[in-house]
Design a protein around this motif. Sequence first.
Motif, short mmCIF file in Angstrom:
data_model
loop_
_atom_site.label_atom_id
_atom_site.label_comp_id
_atom_site.label_asym_id
_atom_site.label_seq_id
_atom_site.Cartn_x
_atom_site.Cartn_y
_atom_site.Cartn_z
N UNK A 111 0.63 -7.49 -5.82
CA UNK A 111 0.34 -6.72 -4.62
C UNK A 111 -1.09 -6.17 -4.64
N UNK A 112 -1.53 -5.67 -5.79
CA UNK A 112 -2.87 -5.09 -5.87
C UNK A 112 -3.93 -6.13 -5.53
N UNK A 113 -3.78 -7.34 -6.08
CA UNK A 113 -4.74 -8.40 -5.78
C UNK A 113 -4.69 -8.80 -4.32
N UNK A 114 -3.48 -8.84 -3.74
CA UNK A 114 -3.35 -9.22 -2.33
C UNK A 114 -4.00 -8.18 -1.43
N UNK A 140 7.53 1.19 1.84
CA UNK A 140 8.34 1.92 0.87
C UNK A 140 8.52 1.18 -0.44
N UNK A 141 8.21 -0.12 -0.47
CA UNK A 141 8.32 -0.91 -1.69
C UNK A 141 7.05 -0.86 -2.53
N UNK A 142 5.98 -0.21 -2.03
CA UNK A 142 4.72 -0.20 -2.76
C UNK A 142 4.86 0.57 -4.07
N UNK A 143 4.52 -0.05 -5.20
CA UNK A 143 4.66 0.65 -6.49
C UNK A 143 3.88 1.95 -6.52
N UNK A 144 4.43 2.94 -7.19
CA UNK A 144 3.82 4.27 -7.25
C UNK A 144 2.42 4.23 -7.82
N UNK A 145 2.17 3.34 -8.80
CA UNK A 145 0.87 3.30 -9.45
C UNK A 145 -0.23 2.75 -8.54
N UNK A 146 0.13 2.05 -7.48
CA UNK A 146 -0.87 1.53 -6.55
C UNK A 146 -1.17 2.49 -5.41
N UNK A 147 -0.33 3.50 -5.23
CA UNK A 147 -0.48 4.37 -4.08
C UNK A 147 -1.79 5.16 -4.08
N UNK A 148 -2.33 5.61 -5.24
CA UNK A 148 -3.63 6.29 -5.20
C UNK A 148 -4.75 5.40 -4.67
N UNK A 149 -4.69 4.10 -4.96
CA UNK A 149 -5.72 3.18 -4.49
C UNK A 149 -5.63 3.00 -2.98
N UNK A 150 -4.42 2.97 -2.44
CA UNK A 150 -4.27 2.89 -0.99
C UNK A 150 -4.74 4.19 -0.35
N UNK A 151 -4.45 5.31 -1.00
CA UNK A 151 -4.90 6.60 -0.49
C UNK A 151 -6.43 6.65 -0.42
N UNK A 152 -7.10 6.09 -1.43
CA UNK A 152 -8.56 6.06 -1.44
C UNK A 152 -9.09 5.19 -0.30
#
Length: 451
Positions: free
Chosen positions: A190-193, A227-239
């Motif tokens: 997901x992060x790469x996508x 809602x399926x987005x992993x918790x560890x990726x959420x700060x990067x989306x927030x940024x």
Amino acid sequence: MVAGPSGPVISAPRYRVVVISGPDTGEGAVSQDGRMTIGTAEGVSLRLSDPTVSRFHAELEATAQGLAIRDLGSTNGTRFGAAAVREIVVQSSLEIDVGRTRLRVFLGADRAPIATASSISLGGLLGASAAMRAVYDALERAAPTTAPVLITGESGTGKELAARAVHARSPRAAQPFEVVDCGGLPPTLIESELFGHERGAFTGAMGEREGAFERAEGGTIFLDELGELPLELQPKLLRALGEHEIRRVGGKRTRKIDVRVVAATNRDLRRQVNAGHFRADLFYRLAVIQVQMPPLRERLDDLPTLVRGLLEGIVKERGLDVHIEPDADLLDSLARHAWPGNVRELRNYLEQLLILRVPPPFMADPSSTGSGSLPPPSSPGSLPATSFDGLAELPLRTAKSELLERFERHYVARLLDQTGGNVAEAARRAGVDRVTLFRTIRRYGLRSEEP
């Protein structure tokens, strides 16, 4: 889009909630559009300071049956007298307890107007019901802005169509519309996508790759099943939302982006926040404008419009030389079904009807044990007798293909029922990977929340 001179006038009962004991005694709020959220989070309708109250503690909603009161997975619960409340519907004033705070809910005869559009369709969305007209109005108001939009609702209700309608009516309409299915990708990809990667960032990264945010430059990115987005990726989306910049996986520099975010989920993110599975600050960023898609069972008066529109679309898309008039018998039959897969399930049903020329059996509702569910098989691996209805009139190859689809749909529905909707466990039992099962679930409109 078909429109009349003005939208119909609809309203919702107005009610008032007042704190009668606790740290915030005397505080209160009045509903505006039939809904009210109570908690300690910013932006809720009635914000409390009681430390025993959760961020998103309870929700009140005016319905045709009365006032629905729902607990949102709070830590200390919502209580009506001695009873713990998950959801109740009341028709008179009452008192409820949230944490150590007691609330008095006053129901009156006053009603609040709700804005509606004059349209009976918007983009690919169809329906002239009051619920859908309210959705059209919200989407049309959101479209010209740059604010993030959060679209909620059950699977199959048309969340992606709503997102496309926002993009098509925005100043970004001529720019890209990128879709990322957060529930259909392994967490490792997901992060790469989303953000892209540099060469050598991980095993298999043979070259650099743009992510969806870069591909959507100047346009809109649609984050499906957020809602399926992993918790560890959420700060990067927030940024990305707050700073308008991203960093590729394995990259050393940030890149500025100009992208509007529209997100959708069939989960209640407020519950996810309470459970610690979703960041509260990300929720606030995304939920600037919220639009809730109504399930099909709550707008059955839209069936005639939906059926005609879907039949016309299927005939055109599949190049069929066939015409089926949705007569009263067909519409009555459709109105008696629960439609757990919503409009997606309805379209699947009508497509089978057009191609096979016989009414297919209704899909099982994994959460239902009443009418409309497939009965349990009489022996392991067997199918209900209705699964063979109409197959004898078809060519052998067509009948085999249709029987396989019916078996697959029945098998997956039963598997989800047995695992309580846990997709990971269902995939393990089926002997397939999670992504493969997700694709099958989405194809048949069986999307179930994973605990």
